[in-house]
Design a protein around this motif. Sequence first.
Motif, PDB file in Angstrom:
ATOM      1  N   THR A 129       0.854  -1.170   0.000  1.00 27.60           N
ATOM      2  CA  THR A 129       0.000   0.000   0.000  1.00 27.60           C
ATOM      3  C   THR A 129       0.894   1.224   0.000  1.00 27.60           C
ATOM      4  N   ASP A 130       0.329   2.376  -0.321  1.00 27.80           N
ATOM      5  CA  ASP A 130       1.111   3.599  -0.342  1.00 27.80           C
ATOM      6  C   ASP A 130       1.458   4.038   1.066  1.00 27.80           C
ATOM      7  N   LEU A 131       2.631   4.644   1.205  1.00 26.72           N
ATOM      8  CA  LEU A 131       3.076   5.174   2.489  1.00 26.72           C
ATOM      9  C   LEU A 131       3.069   6.693   2.446  1.00 26.72           C
ATOM     10  N   GLU A 132       2.805   7.294   3.590  1.00 24.24           N
ATOM     11  CA  GLU A 132       2.906   8.739   3.696  1.00 24.24           C
ATOM     12  C   GLU A 132       4.374   9.157   3.649  1.00 24.24           C
ATOM     13  N   PRO A 133       4.654  10.431   3.326  1.00 28.23           N
ATOM     14  CA  PRO A 133       6.052  10.879   3.297  1.00 28.23           C
ATOM     15  C   PRO A 133       6.704  10.774   4.672  1.00 28.23           C
ATOM     16  N   GLY A 134       8.026  10.649   4.661  1.00 28.20           N
ATOM     17  CA  GLY A 134       8.792  10.591   5.903  1.00 28.20           C
ATOM     18  C   GLY A 134       9.618  11.845   6.108  1.00 28.20           C
ATOM     19  N   TRP A 403       1.588 -14.361   1.101  1.00 27.15           N
ATOM     20  CA  TRP A 403       3.025 -14.125   1.068  1.00 27.15           C
ATOM     21  C   TRP A 403       3.329 -12.670   0.731  1.00 27.15           C
ATOM     22  N   ASP A 404       2.523 -12.066  -0.123  1.00 23.71           N
ATOM     23  CA  ASP A 404       2.764 -10.667  -0.460  1.00 23.71           C
ATOM     24  C   ASP A 404       2.599  -9.764   0.754  1.00 23.71           C
ATOM     25  N   SER A 405       1.633 -10.071   1.599  1.00 27.74           N
ATOM     26  CA  SER A 405       1.459  -9.271   2.816  1.00 27.74           C
ATOM     27  C   SER A 405       2.665  -9.414   3.740  1.00 27.74           C
ATOM     28  N   LEU A 406       3.143 -10.635   3.892  1.00 25.92           N
ATOM     29  CA  LEU A 406       4.338 -10.840   4.705  1.00 25.92           C
ATOM     30  C   LEU A 406       5.519 -10.079   4.119  1.00 25.92           C
ATOM     31  N   ALA A 407       5.702 -10.156   2.799  1.00 23.78           N
ATOM     32  CA  ALA A 407       6.858  -9.523   2.169  1.00 23.78           C
ATOM     33  C   ALA A 407       6.852  -8.010   2.341  1.00 23.78           C
ATOM     34  N   PHE A 408       5.684  -7.411   2.471  1.00 20.19           N
ATOM     35  CA  PHE A 408       5.593  -5.956   2.601  1.00 20.19           C
ATOM     36  C   PHE A 408       5.916  -5.470   4.016  1.00 20.19           C
ATOM     37  N   PRO A 410       8.215  -6.153   6.484  1.00 18.06           N
ATOM     38  CA  PRO A 410       9.541  -5.663   6.872  1.00 18.06           C
ATOM     39  C   PRO A 410       9.849  -4.291   6.286  1.00 18.06           C
ATOM     40  N   TYR A 411       9.455  -4.075   5.034  1.00 19.30           N
ATOM     41  CA  TYR A 411       9.676  -2.766   4.412  1.00 19.30           C
ATOM     42  C   TYR A 411       8.893  -1.680   5.143  1.00 19.30           C
ATOM     43  N   LEU A 412       7.620  -1.936   5.416  1.00 24.83           N
ATOM     44  CA  LEU A 412       6.799  -0.964   6.141  1.00 24.83           C
ATOM     45  C   LEU A 412       7.396  -0.646   7.498  1.00 24.83           C
ATOM     46  N   THR A 413       7.864  -1.662   8.201  1.00 25.63           N
ATOM     47  CA  THR A 413       8.403  -1.461   9.547  1.00 25.63           C
ATOM     48  C   THR A 413       9.652  -0.602   9.509  1.00 25.63           C
ATOM     49  N   GLY A 414      10.539  -0.861   8.537  1.00 24.18           N
ATOM     50  CA  GLY A 414      11.734  -0.044   8.428  1.00 24.18           C
ATOM     51  C   GLY A 414      11.423   1.376   8.018  1.00 24.18           C
ATOM     52  N   ALA A 415      10.521   1.552   7.036  1.00 28.28           N
ATOM     53  CA  ALA A 415      10.182   2.902   6.576  1.00 28.28           C
ATOM     54  C   ALA A 415       9.510   3.714   7.671  1.00 28.28           C
ATOM     55  N   ALA A 416       8.752   3.059   8.554  1.00 26.14           N
ATOM     56  CA  ALA A 416       8.095   3.778   9.647  1.00 26.14           C
ATOM     57  C   ALA A 416       9.102   4.434  10.581  1.00 26.14           C
ATOM     58  N   SER A 417      10.302   3.878  10.659  1.00 29.64           N
ATOM     59  CA  SER A 417      11.333   4.520  11.468  1.00 29.64           C
ATOM     60  C   SER A 417      11.672   5.904  10.933  1.00 29.64           C
ATOM     61  N   ASN A 418      11.373   6.156   9.660  1.00 31.44           N
ATOM     62  CA  ASN A 418      11.657   7.462   9.064  1.00 31.44           C
ATOM     63  C   ASN A 418      10.752   8.566   9.603  1.00 31.44           C
ATOM     64  N   TYR A 808       8.510  -2.200  -4.507  1.00 28.65           N
ATOM     65  CA  TYR A 808       7.954  -1.620  -3.289  1.00 28.65           C
ATOM     66  C   TYR A 808       7.676  -0.144  -3.529  1.00 28.65           C
ATOM     67  N   ALA A 809       6.558   0.306  -3.011  1.00 27.04           N
ATOM     68  CA  ALA A 809       6.165   1.710  -3.101  1.00 27.04           C
ATOM     69  C   ALA A 809       6.138   2.174  -4.558  1.00 27.04           C
ATOM     70  N   GLY A 810       5.739   1.283  -5.468  1.00 29.97           N
ATOM     71  CA  GLY A 810       5.636   1.642  -6.870  1.00 29.97           C
ATOM     72  C   GLY A 810       6.957   1.731  -7.598  1.00 29.97           C
ATOM     73  N   ASP A 811       8.037   1.329  -6.930  1.00 29.57           N
ATOM     74  CA  ASP A 811       9.365   1.397  -7.549  1.00 29.57           C
ATOM     75  C   ASP A 811       9.766  -0.009  -7.973  1.00 29.57           C
ATOM     76  N   ASP A 812       9.281  -0.413  -9.144  1.00 28.05           N
ATOM     77  CA  ASP A 812       9.515  -1.763  -9.651  1.00 28.05           C
ATOM     78  C   ASP A 812      10.829  -1.770 -10.421  1.00 28.05           C
ATOM     79  N   ARG A 813      11.727  -2.689 -10.069  1.00 29.58           N
ATOM     80  CA  ARG A 813      13.037  -2.693 -10.700  1.00 29.58           C
ATOM     81  C   ARG A 813      13.653  -4.088 -10.673  1.00 29.58           C
TER      82      ARG A 813
END
Length: 890
Positions: A129-134, A403-408, A410-418, A808-813
């Motif tokens: 899902t989309d995240l708010e700015p940090g 699995w997609d929910s699980l994969a998201f 760790p990223y959400l948790t780290g970004a929330a630290s921002n 993640y966050a729309g940045d597909d690479r």
Amino acid sequence: MGLADYHVPEFEPVADESATVTTEHCRFTVLEPRLVRLEYAPDGAFEDRPSQAVWYRDQPVPEFSVTRANGTLEIETEYLRLRYEIGAGFSDDALSIVLTEFGETWHYGDGEDTLGGTTRTLDGVDGQTDLEPGLLSRDGWSVVEDTDRLVFDDDGWVTPRDAHESYEDLYFFGFGHDYLDALGAYTDIAGDVPMIPRWALGNWWSRYWEYSQADLRELMSRFREEGLPLSVCVIDMDWHVVDNPHHNGWTGWTWDEGLFPDPERFLDWLHGTGLKTTLNLHPADGVHPHEDAYPDIAEHMGIDPNTGTPVEFDASDPQFLRGYFEHVINPLEETGVDFWWIDWQQWRESPEMDGLDPLWALNHLHALDRTRDGRRPFVLSRWADISNHRYQVGFSGDTVISWDSLAFQPYLTGAASNVQFGWWSHDIGGHFGGTGDPTEFGELYARWTQFGVLSPINRIHTAKMPYVDKRPWQYDGEVADALEDALVRRHELIPYLYTMVRRNHARGEPPIQPLYYHHPEEDAAYHRPNQYYFGSELLAAPHVRERGDDTHLSRRPVWLPDGEWYDFASGERYEGGFHTRYGDLSDVPVYAKAGAIVPLDGDPTFGDTAAPETLRVVAFPGADNTFDLYEDDGVTCASRDGDFATTELRQEWHGDRLFFDIGQGRGQIGHVPDDRTYEICFRGVRDGLDVTVDGAEYTRSYDDETATLTVTVDRIDADEELTVSLDGDGTNLRADAGWRLPQIRTMLRHFSMPAGSKPPLEEHAAAFLRGDRMTLDWLGNFAPALSDRQLRAIAETLVDAGVERIDYAGDDRLFFWNDSRRTDITHQFARYDRSGVPTNREGESRHGTLPEYDWIPLSTMETHDWQFSLNYGNFVTVSESGTGDATIDI
């Protein structure tokens, strides 16, 4: 009647006058050398009251200069140079700030490209899902817009600003890539992260289910009998009366006597087992006549209880809020409720006050209400807005089981630290959906629980679905073993994690930190969304994808920063750079940096999270280090007044010798257990070392499987010192603990392939690792016996070259690496138009030797069809294509 005194923080909102510079319609406040407040008020009415976000503007005044010349104002600090055209108002031409050392310039109105923040909820989300700015950005600057936030009035509650319609209130952060400094400056003005209670670091059991007190008593007793530690028993919404004539039953304040005939006695029993508890609240429907609390709160609000008129929920009214706590919440706490789970899912605006989010109001006041008897602020609730770090812990919402929910997560948790929101509590295992099949779901549940162990809070939770059962004993074999190991490991980690709680509170260092915090100039650090620092000593890269059908192992590409690293559990040694980890369900990728010191509970038990009498310290060779173990009473605010103890654990590394010191307890050593036993586990060292322990008797043992020398010293007083010395007699202490051949053996044990081909393949791999073979051509001889995925796994392990799709966050690479810089590893990439013809646009086709490190953006390219091939020598092990947003396995 207004709010209680303990509902009103002690603000320090007015900046020192010497920190402010005022011009026509503008005021600039230099809060720190890299943090400036920018106000524009056409009527000259600037705001000095605390806002919802910023409470402490009275900061030490940094050195800065002010120059006014030719209608221009310049303010210069050690790091920033602000330029403003006096009288022009805020515009891109009139207002700019140069980051003098970092080399970037911000102009008013520049769009932000931050590293992400967090989100209000994951309700119904399957994957991303989309995240708010940090607060952090690779550009080196960010701006917090505070203009529309409410401010606190003299009565201690919020009110609209009533400012000029063109008023602006901005906070400019110009910290470059000093990300932790930026977070520290943010907490300086917004408030510290309160310390969470020690018991919150254990395992939580939660399920949306119509449990009775007898059911829960039996369930908690079963966990204890199984040797599975818990510290919190969550009681979801069915604790209260649901069926009533007034509303749909989500809101409730009265115990359901059919399920809980004696709730106070039951909560006493929970406490007697060492467990804490919370009740789930949905406050939106107010208090109706069928509730036990109705007569008292109705009279408090001036309503005749005989009328049956409901007491409406009103977050804007201090009178209601005072009554809500004194007549509804506090009496329930007197029965033994330890904290509250605020499950607000309703509106974001209060009809009675523009700009007031009821969720923010509930988080703010519930956290403060808990301090009335000396306890720490603590609440479980959804994220409301920036500054929500003051109201931990975050409930991330009802995710889909996938699995997609699980994969998201760790990223959400780290970004929330921002945004300094470091204490997320996810629904471990997912909330709803899935199949419930023990085999299919069991693997996902085990991996999710392993991530939970490496999360801020480990709360297992399930929706009201009878065929999704997360009780660990309902599973067999490796799933049961993985769940048991995870739950025990979590309680082992509490001494380490509690020290991180203190660091987060005292230093502003989040417990979960993205890799770019410490390696901001390494591009790879920004492309590892599922890797993070777990506290100060460990780096986690949890498995978040299911095992391959033919490898029977999970694949996990990992990037380690420069230096020496050790697998935390096995002691295997890694060098910085890329490698690909393959593991079965027992494999949990956690890495300790060279010199790491990790204190653990040596004997974790059900319901016991106190400072342990047996402290197991896992220490790794390779570097000097110091770790200050923090301990206090675990629940009160007394630590603010210095009522805590620290014990210094220090390692001195000399290659062939190592000295490990346990210092005297400092501070209030009554928080350190008397006669503590120390198990000092030197992991990653060889056997046969000389051991000396100054002034104490000891025992020693060595474990070949984990290359661990354990030195045990019994009954050491808190005021004693201890030194353990290891001597290698002139030879390096490190064990020969390489990881590649053990991983090859793990693969061969699990691969579906002819058993007769496995020994010669291992022999060839060992010869290659010794340098007896220089190319991978020999691997082609095994191609008939192996699938492409199996071939890829062997090759990746041997040469550290591979590819991974990251989205993640729309940045597909596509992200790829060739750490060994081998010229015989090649790649091809092409984009195609709708008719299947390759495009010739720059960057949309490439071939040749695989670069040491590079990535290809997929989301920004105009065409959608693509194909990528990676060749190891003369055989292809990866050949993938994608269309649009199709998910592929690379």
